[in-house]
Design a protein around this motif. Structure first.
Motif, PDB file in Angstrom:
ATOM      1  N   UNK A   1       0.790  -1.219   0.061  1.00 50.45           N
ATOM      2  CA  UNK A   1       0.006   0.120  -0.015  1.00 50.45           C
ATOM      3  C   UNK A   1       0.926   1.232  -0.041  1.00 50.45           C
ATOM      4  N   UNK A   2       0.861   2.022  -1.223  1.00 49.81           N
ATOM      5  CA  UNK A   2       1.854   3.151  -1.261  1.00 49.81           C
ATOM      6  C   UNK A   2       1.111   4.567  -0.585  1.00 49.81           C
ATOM      7  N   UNK A   3       0.088   4.487  -0.306  1.00 54.67           N
ATOM      8  CA  UNK A   3      -0.791   5.610   0.475  1.00 54.67           C
ATOM      9  C   UNK A   3      -0.124   6.290   1.723  1.00 54.67           C
ATOM     10  N   UNK A   4      -0.373   7.377   2.227  1.00 51.06           N
ATOM     11  CA  UNK A   4      -0.126   7.872   3.657  1.00 51.06           C
ATOM     12  C   UNK A   4      -1.253   8.061   4.252  1.00 51.06           C
TER      13      UNK A   4
ATOM     14  N   UNK B   1       3.248  -1.227 -10.008  1.00 50.02           N
ATOM     15  CA  UNK B   1       2.992   0.458 -10.172  1.00 50.02           C
ATOM     16  C   UNK B   1       3.051   0.877  -8.941  1.00 50.02           C
ATOM     17  N   UNK B   2       2.582   0.188  -7.594  1.00 51.36           N
ATOM     18  CA  UNK B   2       2.543   1.008  -6.354  1.00 51.36           C
ATOM     19  C   UNK B   2       3.736   1.378  -6.154  1.00 51.36           C
TER      20      UNK B   2
ATOM     21  N   UNK C   1      -6.948   3.073  -5.965  1.00 50.49           N
ATOM     22  CA  UNK C   1      -5.697   3.787  -5.253  1.00 50.49           C
ATOM     23  C   UNK C   1      -4.271   3.256  -5.812  1.00 50.49           C
ATOM     24  N   UNK C   2      -4.340   1.975  -6.310  1.00 49.18           N
ATOM     25  CA  UNK C   2      -3.206   1.679  -7.296  1.00 49.18           C
ATOM     26  C   UNK C   2      -3.418   1.515  -8.545  1.00 49.18           C
ATOM     27  N   UNK C   3      -4.634   1.281  -9.075  1.00 47.85           N
ATOM     28  CA  UNK C   3      -4.928   1.102 -10.324  1.00 47.85           C
ATOM     29  C   UNK C   3      -6.205   2.035 -11.131  1.00 47.85           C
TER      30      UNK C   3
END
Length: 304
Positions: A55-58, A289-290, A213-215
Motif C-alpha cells: 500500500x503506497x498511500x499515506x 505500479x505501487x 488507489x493503485x490502479x
C-alpha cells in the motif's frame, strides 16, 4: 494478505480477501479455473494466482475518504458528460417514522452509491454482413441526435473471439471517467438496478471491481447482447451504471470530489495505461505500479 497501519480489517475482493494489519503489504491469493477447448478433448486447468501489493498511500485510516474523479486528457465535448451524482431514491421528508426512506440500511447503502448517465442517444442494431462478420448498424435513422461517425467512435463491438458466448455479442461504450483515491478504496461498477425501465434492455451489463488507489483507469461500459433481434436503445441522460466505493474501515464516509489532472497524476496514468494489450493478468503488475506511485494523487479541482 494486505497489511496496513490500521487494526485488522477484512475487505473481500472476488474470491479473495484483503487483510489490513501492520506493516503495509497487500496480497491476493486464490485459484481460478479456466476451460481449454481442444479439437478432440476438453480439459480443465487450474491456475494458482498470488498477487502482493504494498500500500503506497499515506492514509491514516480516519475520517472520510476523498475519492477523486476526472476526465481523461484530450476528452472532446466534455460538456456532454455529466458529473457523477449521488443516488438518492428516498424522500427523507416522509412523515412516517417507519418509512423505507428513513431506513438506516438504505441511507447507508446510497451514501456511497453514485450514478453515471449516458452522454448520448444510443440506438444500434446487431447484424451479420454478407461475409458473416458481426456488425453494428445505427438504428436511430435521420432523427438521431448524434452523427453516425461520432457514434461509431464511442460504441464498438469487441472481437468475436473475445465474447463469452458465441451467440452473445459484447458491445463497449468508451467513456472518459477515471476515479482515484489516496486511501485503500475498491470501486464497484454496477448496473443501474434502481432505475425502472418500461422496456428492458436486450441484454446485461458487465459488472466489475478493482482498487482505484493503485490502479486508476478509465471506466468503460460493457454490454452482453442476449436478444440480438432487438435494438439497443438508451437515451441521453438515462442512468448508464452505478459506482460504489468500499473503504477501510467499511464505515468510513465517502466524499466524491472533482480532481485536478496534475502532472504527477498524468504520469501515473501513463505508467499503467494500455497494459491489458500486452499482458493478461494485469493485477499482477499492481506492486510494480505501487512502487512508483506518488503518496498523493488526489488534488481537488479549484474553480476559477
Amino acid at each position: 494478505m494486505l497489511r496496513g497501519i490500521l487494526p485488522r480489517q477484512d475487505l473481500p475482493f472476488g474470491n479473495h480477501r484483503y487483510h489490513f494489519v501492520r506493516p503495509k503489504v497487500l496480497a491476493i491469493s486464490g485459484s481460478a479455473i479456466s476451460v481449454k477447448n481442444d479439437l478432440e478433448t476438453r480439459r480443465l486447468q487450474t491456475v494458482q494466482i498470488n498477487i502482493s501489493v504494498e500500500d503506497p498511500t499515506s492514509d491514516d485510516g480516519r475520517g472520510s475518504v476523498s475519492v477523486g474523479w476526472f476526465f481523461l486528457e484530450g476528452t472532446n465535448a466534455k460538456v456532454i458528460y455529466d458529473s457523477p451524482k449521488r443516488v438518492r431514491t428516498s424522500d427523507r421528508s416522509a412523515p412516517h417514522a417507519k418509512s423505507a426512506s428513513r431506513c438506516p440500511a438504505v441511507l447507508n447503502f446510497e451514501s456511497r452509491l453514485f450514478e453515471i448517465k449516458c452522454p448520448v442517444d444510443v440506438a444500434v442494431s446487431f447484424v451479420r454482413g454478407e461475409d458473416g462478420q458481426a456488425e453494428l448498424h445505427a438504428a436511430g435513422g435521420p432523427q438521431s441526435s448524434i452523427r453516425r461517425n461520432r457514434l461509431a467512435q464511442l460504441v464498438h463491438l469487441s472481437d468475436e473471439a473475445e465474447w463469452r458466448h458465441p451467440d452473445r455479442p459484447v458491445l463497449q461504450l468508451a467513456l472518459p471517467y477515471v476515479f482515484v483515491a489516496d486511501a485503500p478504496v475498491v470501486i464497484n461498477q454496477l448496473a443501474p438496478f434502481l432505475h425502472y425501465r418500461a422496456e428492458a434492455l436486450p441484454g446485461t451489463m458487465f459488472a466489475g471491481r478493482f482498487p482505484i488507489h493503485v490502479w486508476p483507469r478509465p471506466i468503460m461500459w460493457s454490454f452482453e447482447w442476449h436478444d440480438t433481434d432487438k435494438p439497443l436503445v438508451i437515451k441521453r441522460g438515462e442512468p448508464l451504471f452505478y459506482v460504489q466505493f468500499e473503504t477501510i474501515p467499511q464505515e468510513r464516509p465517502v466524499q466524491l470530489v472533482e480532481a485536478e489532472l496534475t502532472p504527477e497524476l498524468q504520469a501515473y496514468l501513463d505508467l499503467i495505461s494500455g497494459t491489458v494489450d500486452y499482458v493478461s493478468q494485469t493485477f499482477s503488475l499492481m506492486q510494480a505500479a505501487a512502487d512508483q506511485r506518488p503518496a498523493q494523487l488526489v488534488s481537488p479541482k479549484r474553480r476559477k
